[in-house]
Each structure stands twice: as C-alpha cells, then as structure tokens.
Design a protein around this motif. Sequence first.
Motif, short mmCIF file in Angstrom:
data_model
loop_
_atom_site.label_atom_id
_atom_site.label_comp_id
_atom_site.label_asym_id
_atom_site.label_seq_id
_atom_site.Cartn_x
_atom_site.Cartn_y
_atom_site.Cartn_z
N GLY A 1 66.38 -75.36 29.29
CA GLY A 1 66.09 -76.56 28.52
C GLY A 1 65.53 -76.27 27.14
N GLN B 1 64.79 -73.42 34.70
CA GLN B 1 64.94 -74.75 34.10
C GLN B 1 64.27 -74.81 32.74
OE1 GLN B 1 64.45 -78.53 36.26
NE2 GLN B 1 64.07 -77.27 38.08
N VAL C 1 61.32 -81.51 26.72
CA VAL C 1 62.06 -80.71 27.71
C VAL C 1 61.28 -80.68 29.02
CG1 VAL C 1 62.81 -78.37 28.31
CG2 VAL C 1 63.33 -79.30 26.04
#
Length: 177
Positions: free
Chosen positions: A111, A107, A65
């Motif tokens: 993720g 983010q 990720v």
Amino acid sequence: MNSPPETQRLFFALWPEQAFQESLAQIARQVLGKQGKRVRPENLHLTLVFLGSMTAQQRACVEAVADTIVGRSFTLQLEKIEHWSRPRVVWCATEETPEPLIELVQQLNQGLTVCGHQPETRPYRAHMTLARKVAGHFPATRVAPLVWQVDHFCLVQSVTYPSGAQYQVLRTWPLGM
C-alpha cells in the motif's frame, strides 16, 4: 527564499504494553549484564516498516494507507536472543513469524508504494532490539517465551536527542479477529 518543509522521522510498529516492555528489559539485563547500550524499556517495540523523514503531506498519505489495512490479531511469542555483529545489535525474536504478522507487513509495504515508499529488499525479520553497540561474539540464547497478544499497530515518531532516541506513538489502528 523558501525553507524546506518540516519533516518527521516515522515508522510503523507493534507497540507492547508497559508490563511486556518491562519483562523484556529484565531479560535483557539478565542476558547482557553490562554489555552494550540497552534500549530503554519504554522504547522497546517491533518495527513493521521504517518510513524515514516525511512531510505532513507524506504522513497523510501513509495514514490513509494504514486506514485501508485489514489485518488479523495474533499471538507473538519471543523466545530467542540473537546478535548481529555488523551493526553490533542484540535482539529478541520469534522462532516462527506468525502468518498475520507477515501479511500485515506485506499489506503495508504494498500500500505504501502509492506514497513513494520503496519496500525493504531484505526478507522481513520480526525482532525487538534489546541493545546496541554490543562488541565481540554474543552467542544465540533461548529464553523462557514471552507471549504477547497483538491487537493493533501504530504510527510512531522518532526524535533523536543527545541522550538517545525518544519515540511517540502518533496513531493506532486495530487488528481484527
């Protein structure tokens, strides 16, 4: 009988240069005196996402990720010291959290859900813990701004010993312009 898989206690963080850590430790000494248990300078960092105990397979997932993160470098300015009385923690923080930092945390949290990570429900508060076990009332204090140019983030392992936690940066990822 199968033994449980070996795990590592992991988190994503911003890890400052040693000179920045030393400057922050100096501020902690000035502001705290003998109060509380100060974080050792080499352990001063800013946590992005705490992951907890992870197997090698889970670690591989979170690293994959992190490989996909497209973040921007930014300037972080620490300028205030505050106290959370409940966990008895004194910390240093920004007056205003930079947008690229908020985006980076978002983010990562988004993720990491594919790895089974449940994002924190409380709003993100960018801070660096200076001391724990600080008793009583500790008034908020403004300090001369410490400026840090952030150009990468890290995966860190935490190992707890009787003498305290020890952190090891396992891997870093660059942040673009």
